[in-house]
Scaffold this motif. Sequence first.
Motif, PDB file in Angstrom:
ATOM      1  N   HIS A 221      30.413  54.680  37.035  1.00 19.07           N
ATOM      2  CA  HIS A 221      31.119  54.926  38.293  1.00 19.07           C
ATOM      3  C   HIS A 221      32.625  54.684  38.220  1.00 19.07           C
ATOM      4  N   GLY A 222      33.098  54.264  37.060  1.00 19.97           N
ATOM      5  CA  GLY A 222      34.514  53.908  36.940  1.00 19.97           C
ATOM      6  C   GLY A 222      35.468  55.068  37.098  1.00 19.97           C
ATOM      7  N   GLY A 223      34.970  56.300  36.829  1.00 21.11           N
ATOM      8  CA  GLY A 223      35.848  57.459  36.956  1.00 21.11           C
ATOM      9  C   GLY A 223      36.440  57.583  38.341  1.00 21.11           C
ATOM     10  N   GLY A 224      35.639  57.255  39.344  1.00 23.18           N
ATOM     11  CA  GLY A 224      36.123  57.333  40.726  1.00 23.18           C
ATOM     12  C   GLY A 224      37.233  56.343  41.003  1.00 23.18           C
ATOM     13  N   PHE A 225      37.167  55.185  40.359  1.00 25.61           N
ATOM     14  CA  PHE A 225      38.208  54.183  40.550  1.00 25.61           C
ATOM     15  C   PHE A 225      39.509  54.637  39.904  1.00 25.61           C
ATOM     16  N   MET A 226      39.399  55.240  38.721  1.00 31.03           N
ATOM     17  CA  MET A 226      40.601  55.714  38.030  1.00 31.03           C
ATOM     18  C   MET A 226      41.280  56.824  38.826  1.00 31.03           C
ATOM     19  N   GLU A 227      40.461  57.715  39.395  1.00 29.31           N
ATOM     20  CA  GLU A 227      41.012  58.846  40.139  1.00 29.31           C
ATOM     21  C   GLU A 227      41.763  58.398  41.386  1.00 29.31           C
ATOM     22  N   THR A 228      41.268  57.345  42.035  1.00 28.54           N
ATOM     23  CA  THR A 228      41.904  56.873  43.270  1.00 28.54           C
ATOM     24  C   THR A 228      43.017  55.864  43.008  1.00 28.54           C
ATOM     25  N   GLY A 229      43.092  55.397  41.758  1.00 22.89           N
ATOM     26  CA  GLY A 229      44.117  54.407  41.439  1.00 22.89           C
ATOM     27  C   GLY A 229      43.717  52.994  41.790  1.00 22.89           C
ATOM     28  N   TRP A 230      42.446  52.794  42.150  1.00 24.88           N
ATOM     29  CA  TRP A 230      41.999  51.454  42.536  1.00 24.88           C
ATOM     30  C   TRP A 230      41.976  50.491  41.358  1.00 24.88           C
ATOM     31  N   ASP A 231      41.947  51.045  40.125  1.00 23.88           N
ATOM     32  CA  ASP A 231      41.920  50.177  38.951  1.00 23.88           C
ATOM     33  C   ASP A 231      43.207  49.366  38.836  1.00 23.88           C
ATOM     34  N   LYS A 232      44.213  49.712  39.646  1.00 22.34           N
ATOM     35  CA  LYS A 232      45.468  48.968  39.634  1.00 22.34           C
ATOM     36  C   LYS A 232      45.407  47.742  40.542  1.00 22.34           C
ATOM     37  N   SER A 233      44.329  47.612  41.290  1.00 24.24           N
ATOM     38  CA  SER A 233      44.218  46.508  42.229  1.00 24.24           C
ATOM     39  C   SER A 233      43.298  45.417  41.693  1.00 24.24           C
ATOM     40  N   LYS A 234      43.871  44.244  41.448  1.00 24.11           N
ATOM     41  CA  LYS A 234      43.081  43.107  40.969  1.00 24.11           C
ATOM     42  C   LYS A 234      42.038  42.703  42.000  1.00 24.11           C
ATOM     43  N   GLU A 235      42.380  42.803  43.279  1.00 22.65           N
ATOM     44  CA  GLU A 235      41.459  42.387  44.334  1.00 22.65           C
ATOM     45  C   GLU A 235      40.209  43.271  44.382  1.00 22.65           C
ATOM     46  N   ILE A 236      40.399  44.578  44.259  1.00 18.98           N
ATOM     47  CA  ILE A 236      39.267  45.493  44.310  1.00 18.98           C
ATOM     48  C   ILE A 236      38.398  45.342  43.071  1.00 18.98           C
ATOM     49  N   MET A 237      39.028  45.191  41.919  1.00 18.03           N
ATOM     50  CA  MET A 237      38.261  44.990  40.689  1.00 18.03           C
ATOM     51  C   MET A 237      37.472  43.692  40.743  1.00 18.03           C
ATOM     52  N   ALA A 238      38.064  42.640  41.299  1.00 18.05           N
ATOM     53  CA  ALA A 238      37.362  41.361  41.420  1.00 18.05           C
ATOM     54  C   ALA A 238      36.167  41.505  42.363  1.00 18.05           C
ATOM     55  N   TYR A 239      36.333  42.279  43.413  1.00 16.94           N
ATOM     56  CA  TYR A 239      35.226  42.534  44.353  1.00 16.94           C
ATOM     57  C   TYR A 239      34.089  43.258  43.646  1.00 16.94           C
ATOM     58  N   VAL A 240      34.427  44.289  42.890  1.00 13.42           N
ATOM     59  CA  VAL A 240      33.406  45.059  42.181  1.00 13.42           C
ATOM     60  C   VAL A 240      32.644  44.172  41.200  1.00 13.42           C
ATOM     61  N   GLU A 241      33.367  43.394  40.410  1.00 17.40           N
ATOM     62  CA  GLU A 241      32.709  42.547  39.412  1.00 17.40           C
ATOM     63  C   GLU A 241      31.816  41.499  40.066  1.00 17.40           C
ATOM     64  N   SER A 242      32.265  40.941  41.171  1.00 16.01           N
ATOM     65  CA  SER A 242      31.453  39.943  41.868  1.00 16.01           C
ATOM     66  C   SER A 242      30.198  40.582  42.444  1.00 16.01           C
ATOM     67  N   CYS A 243      30.324  41.801  42.941  1.00 15.42           N
ATOM     68  CA  CYS A 243      29.156  42.520  43.459  1.00 15.42           C
ATOM     69  C   CYS A 243      28.138  42.746  42.341  1.00 15.42           C
ATOM     70  N   VAL A 244      28.627  43.169  41.175  1.00 17.62           N
ATOM     71  CA  VAL A 244      27.724  43.414  40.046  1.00 17.62           C
ATOM     72  C   VAL A 244      27.028  42.117  39.637  1.00 17.62           C
ATOM     73  N   ARG A 245      27.802  41.054  39.538  1.00 19.46           N
ATOM     74  CA  ARG A 245      27.241  39.766  39.100  1.00 19.46           C
ATOM     75  C   ARG A 245      26.116  39.313  40.040  1.00 19.46           C
ATOM     76  N   LEU A 246      26.381  39.353  41.341  1.00 16.34           N
ATOM     77  CA  LEU A 246      25.387  38.875  42.297  1.00 16.34           C
ATOM     78  C   LEU A 246      24.189  39.819  42.413  1.00 16.34           C
ATOM     79  N   CYS A 247      24.443  41.112  42.414  1.00 15.43           N
ATOM     80  CA  CYS A 247      23.325  42.061  42.522  1.00 15.43           C
ATOM     81  C   CYS A 247      22.424  41.993  41.290  1.00 15.43           C
ATOM     82  N   TRP A 248      23.010  41.706  40.139  1.00 17.97           N
ATOM     83  CA  TRP A 248      22.194  41.524  38.946  1.00 17.97           C
ATOM     84  C   TRP A 248      21.325  40.266  39.096  1.00 17.97           C
TER      85      TRP A 248
END
Length: 307
Positions: A221-248
Motif C-alpha cells: 500500500h506504500g505507493g499511495g503514500f508516495m503519490e500523495t507525499g505523505w511519506d514526508k510526514s513523520k507523524e503519518i508514518m508513525a501512525y501507520v507503523e503503530s497501526c500495523v504493530r497493534l493490528c498484528w
Amino acid sequence: PHLQTDIMRLLEAAQSRHLREVLKYKADGEEKFHHLLKEYNHFLQKQTFLPDTHRYDQVQSDDVKSSENKTSVSFSTIGEEIWRDNFESPINPMEAISPDKIAESYKELYHNEWSAAYKALQKTGMIVMEEEIVKKLSTILHLVYELCRDEAKKHRSKIMETLVYPLGVSATIDEDGHSHFQQAHVDPETDRKLQPEVHRIQHETGVYAVPAVQEIFWHKHGGGFMETGWDKSKEIMAYVESCVRLCWLFSIQDPPMKLSWPEEGSEINEHVKVYTKHGKRVHYTVWPALYLHENGALLSKGVVQPY
C-alpha cells in the motif's frame, strides 16, 4: 541494507520450497551463509518488544535530528527510531502482548498518533474537510487490520508446515533409492491436533515479525503514500507503523481480537462515543471499537460521528 538484502534472498530461496535452491544458495557462499544465520539469530535475541505505547514526538534520535531538513522521512527510518527507543527498556514480551495492555495501547494510539496524524494531514492542505481527514485515517487503519488478519493466517500455516516438514518440502524415496521432493501438505487430522501448538508459538514469538509485517504493508500500500507525499510526514508514518504493530498483535491472539466499524445509518449504542455532534444514527466511524474476540467483551469504545 546489504545484510537485509541477503536475508531476503535466503528467505526467497527457502520459500521456493525446493531444497536444491537452498543448497545452491549455501554452496555459493558457505561462509556468508553461516554469517547470515548468525547475524539474524543475534538480531532476534535482542528484540524484546513492546513497552507502553509512547507518543510519536518522544522519538528523538540523533539520526532524525540531523535529517530534519531533508525532503522526506522514510517509513523504515521511523520504524528504526521506534525500535531503538523500545530496546532501551526491555520487558517481558508475554506480559506486553496481553489483551489488556494491547487495549491500553490502542486507546493511546487514538489520543496520540491519530491526533498527530490528523493535524499533519491538515497542514498538508491536500485534504480540507474534517470528514475526509477522519475517513482517510479510518481507511488506513482498516487496510492495516485486514492485512494483518490475512498475514497472521499465512503465518500460522507456515508454522504448521515447519512443524511437520522442517525443510519445507515432503521427501520420498523410490525403489531405486532416488529422492523426490514435493510441496509440503499437512493432512487435516494433523492440522487439527497441532493447532493449539501453532497458536502458542505464534503468540509467544509473533512480536518478532512486526517489522516484516510493516514492510509487507508498505510494499502493498506504500505507493499511495508516495503519490500523495505523505511519506514526508513523520507523524503519518508513525501512525501507520503503530497501526500495523497493534493490528498484528490483535491478530496473533487466540482467538484474534476484533475491531468493529459500525455500519453507516445504524443506531448508536453504548459501545461507541460521539465525536463532535449529537444524533441517534451513525454518519461515519472515526475510530472502531475493540473487542476481546468475535462476539467477545468490549475492551475499548469506538468513536462515531452521528446525525
